[in-house]
Scaffold this motif. Sequence first.
Motif, PDB file in Angstrom:
ATOM      1  N   ALA A  72       1.010  -1.091  -0.072  1.00  0.00           N
ATOM      2  CA  ALA A  72      -0.159   0.022  -0.040  1.00  0.00           C
ATOM      3  C   ALA A  72       0.758   1.034  -0.058  1.00  0.00           C
ATOM      4  O   ALA A  72       0.503   2.109  -0.794  1.00  0.00           O
ATOM      5  CB  ALA A  72      -0.885  -0.108   1.102  1.00  0.00           C
ATOM      6  N   TRP A  73       1.798   1.504   0.611  1.00  0.00           N
ATOM      7  CA  TRP A  73       2.659   2.536   0.773  1.00  0.00           C
ATOM      8  C   TRP A  73       3.540   2.608  -0.586  1.00  0.00           C
ATOM      9  O   TRP A  73       3.475   3.996  -1.082  1.00  0.00           O
ATOM     10  CB  TRP A  73       3.929   2.549   1.953  1.00  0.00           C
ATOM     11  N   MET A  76       0.604   4.096  -2.859  1.00  0.00           N
ATOM     12  CA  MET A  76       0.213   5.436  -2.637  1.00  0.00           C
ATOM     13  C   MET A  76       1.165   6.514  -2.915  1.00  0.00           C
ATOM     14  O   MET A  76       1.112   7.427  -3.297  1.00  0.00           O
ATOM     15  CB  MET A  76      -0.260   5.337  -1.043  1.00  0.00           C
ATOM     16  N   TRP A  77       2.560   6.011  -2.462  1.00  0.00           N
ATOM     17  CA  TRP A  77       3.740   7.053  -2.485  1.00  0.00           C
ATOM     18  C   TRP A  77       3.861   7.365  -4.081  1.00  0.00           C
ATOM     19  O   TRP A  77       3.950   8.396  -4.472  1.00  0.00           O
ATOM     20  CB  TRP A  77       4.892   6.220  -2.173  1.00  0.00           C
ATOM     21  N   GLY A  80       1.093   9.690  -5.143  1.00  0.00           N
ATOM     22  CA  GLY A  80       1.262  10.844  -4.655  1.00  0.00           C
ATOM     23  C   GLY A  80       2.104  11.775  -5.442  1.00  0.00           C
ATOM     24  O   GLY A  80       2.115  12.862  -5.973  1.00  0.00           O
ATOM     25  N   TYR A 100      -0.496  14.541   2.211  1.00  0.00           N
ATOM     26  CA  TYR A 100      -1.191  13.559   1.588  1.00  0.00           C
ATOM     27  C   TYR A 100      -0.335  12.190   2.056  1.00  0.00           C
ATOM     28  O   TYR A 100      -0.911  11.289   2.544  1.00  0.00           O
ATOM     29  CB  TYR A 100      -0.907  13.511   0.039  1.00  0.00           C
ATOM     30  N   GLN A 101       1.137  12.215   1.963  1.00  0.00           N
ATOM     31  CA  GLN A 101       1.957  11.141   2.518  1.00  0.00           C
ATOM     32  C   GLN A 101       2.013  10.948   4.031  1.00  0.00           C
ATOM     33  O   GLN A 101       1.983   9.621   4.400  1.00  0.00           O
ATOM     34  CB  GLN A 101       3.434  11.098   1.902  1.00  0.00           C
ATOM     35  N   CYS A 104      -1.430   8.933   4.614  1.00  0.00           N
ATOM     36  CA  CYS A 104      -1.188   7.710   4.109  1.00  0.00           C
ATOM     37  C   CYS A 104      -0.322   6.570   5.228  1.00  0.00           C
ATOM     38  O   CYS A 104      -0.861   5.777   5.674  1.00  0.00           O
ATOM     39  CB  CYS A 104      -0.535   7.618   2.808  1.00  0.00           C
ATOM     40  N   ILE A 107      -2.624   6.207   8.186  1.00  0.00           N
ATOM     41  CA  ILE A 107      -3.803   5.316   7.819  1.00  0.00           C
ATOM     42  C   ILE A 107      -3.181   4.012   8.050  1.00  0.00           C
ATOM     43  O   ILE A 107      -3.584   2.859   8.257  1.00  0.00           O
ATOM     44  CB  ILE A 107      -4.678   5.547   6.605  1.00  0.00           C
ATOM     45  N   ILE A 108      -2.005   3.622   7.227  1.00  0.00           N
ATOM     46  CA  ILE A 108      -1.270   2.152   7.185  1.00  0.00           C
ATOM     47  C   ILE A 108      -0.876   1.983   8.603  1.00  0.00           C
ATOM     48  O   ILE A 108      -0.917   0.827   8.829  1.00  0.00           O
ATOM     49  CB  ILE A 108      -0.042   2.636   6.328  1.00  0.00           C
TER      50      ILE A 108
END
Length: 122
Positions: A72-73, A76-77, A80, A100-101, A104, A107-108
């Motif tokens: 996920a990271w 999402m990275w 972004g 945003y990061q 993320c 949340i992760i």
Amino acid sequence: MVKNVTSFSRSGLSDFVFQRVSAAIMALYTLCVLGFFLANPRVTYPDLVGYFGSMPMLVFSTLLIFATAAHAWIGMWTVGTDYIRQHYFGAHATTFRLFYQAGCVAIIFLYVVWALQLFWTL
């Protein structure tokens, strides 16, 4: 040489490999759980507790949680850094991207803590 300090592993190739390995772990876990349900069509709650509470499944589930978090990271990275750019957001793009990061990561992190608690307190 420019280094991006917010990347997972500091290299596009290693991010690619991490994401593929994590996807393989998730696929193996899915096949393992699916195989359990196919082998036990009339599964009961005690069967599930016994299956997911066994040490091999706890370790495999923990591996799955960390693989999912890494997967996920990286995803999402990538989103972004690809879409939160100065071209779209102007001079505040870096600020937006960092928020945003950070969101993320938060949340992760919450997902990992919650999932570990869920699996290890059966």
